[in-house]
Write a protein that holds these residues in place. Structure first.
Motif, PDB file in Angstrom:
ATOM      1  N   SER A   1     -29.664 -24.636  -8.462  1.00 30.49           N
ATOM      2  CA  SER A   1     -29.210 -25.840  -9.151  1.00 30.49           C
ATOM      3  C   SER A   1     -28.795 -25.550 -10.590  1.00 30.49           C
ATOM      4  CB  SER A   1     -30.324 -26.895  -9.133  1.00 30.49           C
ATOM      5  OG  SER A   1     -31.479 -26.403  -9.799  1.00 30.49           O
ATOM      6  N   ASP A   2     -29.222 -24.456 -11.150  1.00 24.78           N
ATOM      7  CA  ASP A   2     -28.842 -24.089 -12.518  1.00 24.78           C
ATOM      8  C   ASP A   2     -28.648 -22.577 -12.562  1.00 24.78           C
ATOM      9  OD1 ASP A   2     -28.240 -24.030 -15.131  1.00 24.78           O
ATOM     10  OD2 ASP A   2     -30.215 -24.601 -15.881  1.00 24.78           O
ATOM     11  N   GLU A   3     -27.423 -22.125 -12.208  1.00 20.74           N
ATOM     12  CA  GLU A   3     -27.143 -20.690 -12.157  1.00 20.74           C
ATOM     13  C   GLU A   3     -27.147 -20.055 -13.540  1.00 20.74           C
ATOM     14  OE1 GLU A   3     -25.455 -23.019 -10.684  1.00 20.74           O
ATOM     15  OE2 GLU A   3     -25.081 -22.548  -8.568  1.00 20.74           O
ATOM     16  N   ARG A   4     -27.067 -20.865 -14.602  1.00 23.71           N
ATOM     17  CA  ARG A   4     -27.014 -20.301 -15.950  1.00 23.71           C
ATOM     18  C   ARG A   4     -28.302 -19.582 -16.317  1.00 23.71           C
ATOM     19  NH1 ARG A   4     -22.576 -23.020 -18.337  1.00 23.71           N
ATOM     20  NH2 ARG A   4     -22.031 -24.933 -17.220  1.00 23.71           N
ATOM     21  N   THR A   5     -29.410 -19.895 -15.623  1.00 19.87           N
ATOM     22  CA  THR A   5     -30.687 -19.266 -15.948  1.00 19.87           C
ATOM     23  C   THR A   5     -30.852 -17.894 -15.311  1.00 19.87           C
ATOM     24  OG1 THR A   5     -31.738 -20.376 -14.066  1.00 19.87           O
ATOM     25  CG2 THR A   5     -31.769 -21.518 -16.186  1.00 19.87           C
ATOM     26  N   LEU A   6     -29.924 -17.512 -14.404  1.00 17.55           N
ATOM     27  CA  LEU A   6     -30.058 -16.221 -13.736  1.00 17.55           C
ATOM     28  C   LEU A   6     -29.597 -15.097 -14.651  1.00 17.55           C
ATOM     29  CD1 LEU A   6     -28.731 -17.037 -10.142  1.00 17.55           C
ATOM     30  CD2 LEU A   6     -31.101 -16.881 -10.905  1.00 17.55           C
ATOM     31  N   GLU A   7     -30.247 -13.967 -14.532  1.00 18.73           N
ATOM     32  CA  GLU A   7     -29.869 -12.771 -15.271  1.00 18.73           C
ATOM     33  C   GLU A   7     -29.018 -11.897 -14.352  1.00 18.73           C
ATOM     34  OE1 GLU A   7     -30.323 -12.157 -18.368  1.00 18.73           O
ATOM     35  OE2 GLU A   7     -31.565 -13.919 -18.804  1.00 18.73           O
ATOM     36  N   VAL A   8     -27.730 -11.782 -14.661  1.00 21.24           N
ATOM     37  CA  VAL A   8     -26.812 -11.007 -13.818  1.00 21.24           C
ATOM     38  C   VAL A   8     -26.041 -10.041 -14.693  1.00 21.24           C
ATOM     39  CG1 VAL A   8     -26.563 -12.780 -12.027  1.00 21.24           C
ATOM     40  CG2 VAL A   8     -25.067 -12.835 -14.045  1.00 21.24           C
ATOM     41  N   THR A   9     -25.515  -8.986 -14.038  1.00 23.70           N
ATOM     42  CA  THR A   9     -24.682  -8.016 -14.753  1.00 23.70           C
ATOM     43  C   THR A   9     -23.288  -8.599 -14.961  1.00 23.70           C
ATOM     44  OG1 THR A   9     -24.049  -7.000 -12.648  1.00 23.70           O
ATOM     45  CG2 THR A   9     -25.947  -6.068 -13.798  1.00 23.70           C
ATOM     46  N   GLU A  10     -22.585  -8.136 -15.956  1.00 25.09           N
ATOM     47  CA  GLU A  10     -21.272  -8.684 -16.294  1.00 25.09           C
ATOM     48  C   GLU A  10     -20.192  -8.059 -15.417  1.00 25.09           C
ATOM     49  OE1 GLU A  10     -18.295  -9.212 -20.173  1.00 25.09           O
ATOM     50  OE2 GLU A  10     -20.226  -8.147 -20.347  1.00 25.09           O
ATOM     51  N   ASP A  11     -19.258  -8.904 -14.964  1.00 22.55           N
ATOM     52  CA  ASP A  11     -18.088  -8.468 -14.204  1.00 22.55           C
ATOM     53  C   ASP A  11     -16.862  -8.832 -15.049  1.00 22.55           C
ATOM     54  OD1 ASP A  11     -15.978  -8.033 -12.460  1.00 22.55           O
ATOM     55  OD2 ASP A  11     -17.074  -8.706 -10.711  1.00 22.55           O
ATOM     56  N   ALA A  12     -16.220  -7.834 -15.659  1.00 23.78           N
ATOM     57  CA  ALA A  12     -15.132  -8.097 -16.603  1.00 23.78           C
ATOM     58  C   ALA A  12     -13.952  -8.800 -15.932  1.00 23.78           C
ATOM     59  CB  ALA A  12     -14.674  -6.783 -17.237  1.00 23.78           C
TER      60      ALA A  12
ATOM     61  N   VAL B   1     -12.925 -28.493 -21.524  1.00 21.84           N
ATOM     62  CA  VAL B   1     -13.219 -28.450 -20.092  1.00 21.84           C
ATOM     63  C   VAL B   1     -14.724 -28.312 -19.913  1.00 21.84           C
ATOM     64  CG1 VAL B   1     -12.926 -25.941 -19.963  1.00 21.84           C
ATOM     65  CG2 VAL B   1     -12.686 -27.315 -17.896  1.00 21.84           C
ATOM     66  N   ALA B   2     -15.241 -28.974 -18.890  1.00 24.21           N
ATOM     67  CA  ALA B   2     -16.654 -28.878 -18.531  1.00 24.21           C
ATOM     68  C   ALA B   2     -16.754 -28.194 -17.178  1.00 24.21           C
ATOM     69  CB  ALA B   2     -17.292 -30.270 -18.466  1.00 24.21           C
ATOM     70  N   VAL B   3     -17.551 -27.140 -17.098  1.00 21.54           N
ATOM     71  CA  VAL B   3     -17.697 -26.351 -15.872  1.00 21.54           C
ATOM     72  C   VAL B   3     -19.149 -26.425 -15.445  1.00 21.54           C
ATOM     73  CG1 VAL B   3     -17.277 -24.128 -14.780  1.00 21.54           C
ATOM     74  CG2 VAL B   3     -15.893 -24.827 -16.728  1.00 21.54           C
ATOM     75  N   ALA B   4     -19.401 -26.765 -14.185  1.00 20.14           N
ATOM     76  CA  ALA B   4     -20.757 -26.894 -13.672  1.00 20.14           C
ATOM     77  C   ALA B   4     -20.744 -26.638 -12.180  1.00 20.14           C
ATOM     78  CB  ALA B   4     -21.319 -28.288 -13.967  1.00 20.14           C
ATOM     79  N   GLY B   5     -21.925 -26.335 -11.623  1.00 20.61           N
ATOM     80  CA  GLY B   5     -22.092 -26.146 -10.189  1.00 20.61           C
ATOM     81  C   GLY B   5     -22.436 -27.461  -9.517  1.00 20.61           C
ATOM     82  N   GLU B   6     -21.816 -27.713  -8.373  1.00 19.43           N
ATOM     83  CA  GLU B   6     -22.048 -28.941  -7.620  1.00 19.43           C
ATOM     84  C   GLU B   6     -22.254 -28.592  -6.153  1.00 19.43           C
ATOM     85  OE1 GLU B   6     -18.910 -31.693  -8.136  1.00 19.43           O
ATOM     86  OE2 GLU B   6     -19.120 -31.841 -10.322  1.00 19.43           O
ATOM     87  N   GLY B   7     -23.037 -29.439  -5.451  1.00 16.11           N
ATOM     88  CA  GLY B   7     -23.292 -29.237  -4.030  1.00 16.11           C
ATOM     89  C   GLY B   7     -24.548 -28.423  -3.789  1.00 16.11           C
ATOM     90  N   GLU B   8     -24.856 -28.217  -2.520  1.00 20.36           N
ATOM     91  CA  GLU B   8     -26.045 -27.482  -2.125  1.00 20.36           C
ATOM     92  C   GLU B   8     -25.687 -26.507  -1.017  1.00 20.36           C
ATOM     93  OE1 GLU B   8     -29.087 -30.134  -0.944  1.00 20.36           O
ATOM     94  OE2 GLU B   8     -29.321 -31.068  -2.924  1.00 20.36           O
ATOM     95  N   GLY B   9     -26.430 -25.400  -0.956  1.00 22.01           N
ATOM     96  CA  GLY B   9     -26.277 -24.435   0.120  1.00 22.01           C
ATOM     97  C   GLY B   9     -24.886 -23.827   0.151  1.00 22.01           C
ATOM     98  N   ARG B  10     -24.319 -23.753   1.364  1.00 26.69           N
ATOM     99  CA  ARG B  10     -22.996 -23.154   1.521  1.00 26.69           C
ATOM    100  C   ARG B  10     -21.892 -24.004   0.905  1.00 26.69           C
ATOM    101  NH1 ARG B  10     -23.018 -20.933   7.811  1.00 26.69           N
ATOM    102  NH2 ARG B  10     -24.804 -19.524   7.576  1.00 26.69           N
ATOM    103  N   CYS B  11     -22.158 -25.283   0.724  1.00 25.28           N
ATOM    104  CA  CYS B  11     -21.143 -26.181   0.161  1.00 25.28           C
ATOM    105  C   CYS B  11     -21.153 -26.195  -1.365  1.00 25.28           C
ATOM    106  CB  CYS B  11     -21.345 -27.600   0.694  1.00 25.28           C
ATOM    107  SG  CYS B  11     -21.167 -27.748   2.485  1.00 25.28           S
ATOM    108  N   ARG B  12     -22.010 -25.407  -1.984  1.00 22.43           N
ATOM    109  CA  ARG B  12     -22.069 -25.419  -3.441  1.00 22.43           C
ATOM    110  C   ARG B  12     -20.843 -24.712  -4.009  1.00 22.43           C
ATOM    111  NH1 ARG B  12     -25.481 -26.979  -7.186  1.00 22.43           N
ATOM    112  NH2 ARG B  12     -25.656 -25.910  -9.192  1.00 22.43           N
TER     113      ARG B  12
END
Length: 260
Positions: free
Chosen positions: A167-178, A221-232
């Motif tokens: 529900s909040d992907e911003r909290t994940l720690e991921v490597t950068e993809d340029a 522009v506002a960017v956010a994640g919407e939906g659940e599961g495969r439909c997110r």
């Protein structure tokens, strides 16, 4: 006023006339192909005409003596199409390379086989059902077993934590993809400039986190994640949406068509 009259059927060709016509057509076709051949004719008992093609300067590629090939089959199909015109008696022509073709064998439908008569066998006597023994009482679970089954409920508790991370992907720690970050920022700037709504679907949670972190700081522009599961999906919402031109809109029920 009477309607158009159908022309009378053409008279049937004699065997000699039919053979002469087949020879003329085959000679012209093989000459245009660049493979002239000597023709050998033979009448078949079923009424068709067999023709052997003895190529004078070598057979075409893929054609072997005494064997069927796509070239000879195509030539046979074309020749019969030219011969079997409306109002003309049909007589089939069979072609063979270097030898007379074998006559066609018509497959007769198999005769129905009558099922064998069922033998009258007296029914066997049913054996008497044995008496059922009383089911033993289930033993009470041991205390040690209950202690081992208790930790099994731990993975179920991890499901709410996983849903919270999605529900909040911003909290994940991921490597950068340029490359992905550059594409995300360009799409965000395009959404802000044109006032269009965009969405990125079918992405892993890690890629959605990379997109959300890459577009931070893009104005308008506002960017956010919407939906659940495969439909997110990741949705780009412009600050000032702009209407689409009329040529991109479907006409209403009371309109005749599109406007230029």
């Amino acid at each position: 006023m009477s309607g158009p009259q159908t022309p009378p059927p053409a008279p049937a060709l004699s065997p000699a006339e039919f053979r002469a016509r087949v020879e003329r057509l085959l000679t012209d076709i093989l000459g245009l192909m660049g493979y002239p051949a000597r023709l050998e004719f033979q009448d078949v008992p079923d009424g068709s005409l067999a023709v052997a093609l003895h190529f004078e300067a070598g057979a075409p590629a893929g054609v072997e003596t005494g064997r069927r090939s796509q070239v000879v089959d195509s030539l046979q199909f074309l020749l019969n199409k030219m011969l079997h015109r409306p109002g003309v008696e049909r007589r089939w022509v069979l072609l063979g390379a270097g030898a007379l073709p074998e006559p066609r064998h018509r497959k007769e439908p198999p005769a129905p086989v009558a099922p064998p008569p069922a033998a009258s066998v007296p029914p066997a006597p049913r054996p008497a059902a044995p008496a059922r023994a009383p089911a033993p009482a289930a033993p009470a679970p041991a205390p040690a077993r209950q202690a081992k089954q208790a930790p099994a409920a731990a993975p179920a508790a991890a499901a709410p934590a996983k849903r919270a991370a999605e529900s909040d992907e911003r909290t994940l720690e991921v490597t950068e993809d340029a490359a992905l970050a550059l594409a995300a920022r360009r799409l965000a700037e395009k959404s802000s400039t044109l006032g269009r709504f965009y969405a990125l679907a079918a992405m892993k949670v890690e890629d959605r986190a990379r997109v959300l972190k890459a577009v931070q700081g893009v104005a308008g522009v506002a960017v956010a994640g919407e939906g659940e599961g495969r439909c997110r999906r990741v949705v780009f919402t412009p600050g000032k949406p702009a209407p689409l031109p009329k040529r991109f809109l479907l006409p209403d029920d009371d309109e005749d068509g599109f406007e230029d």
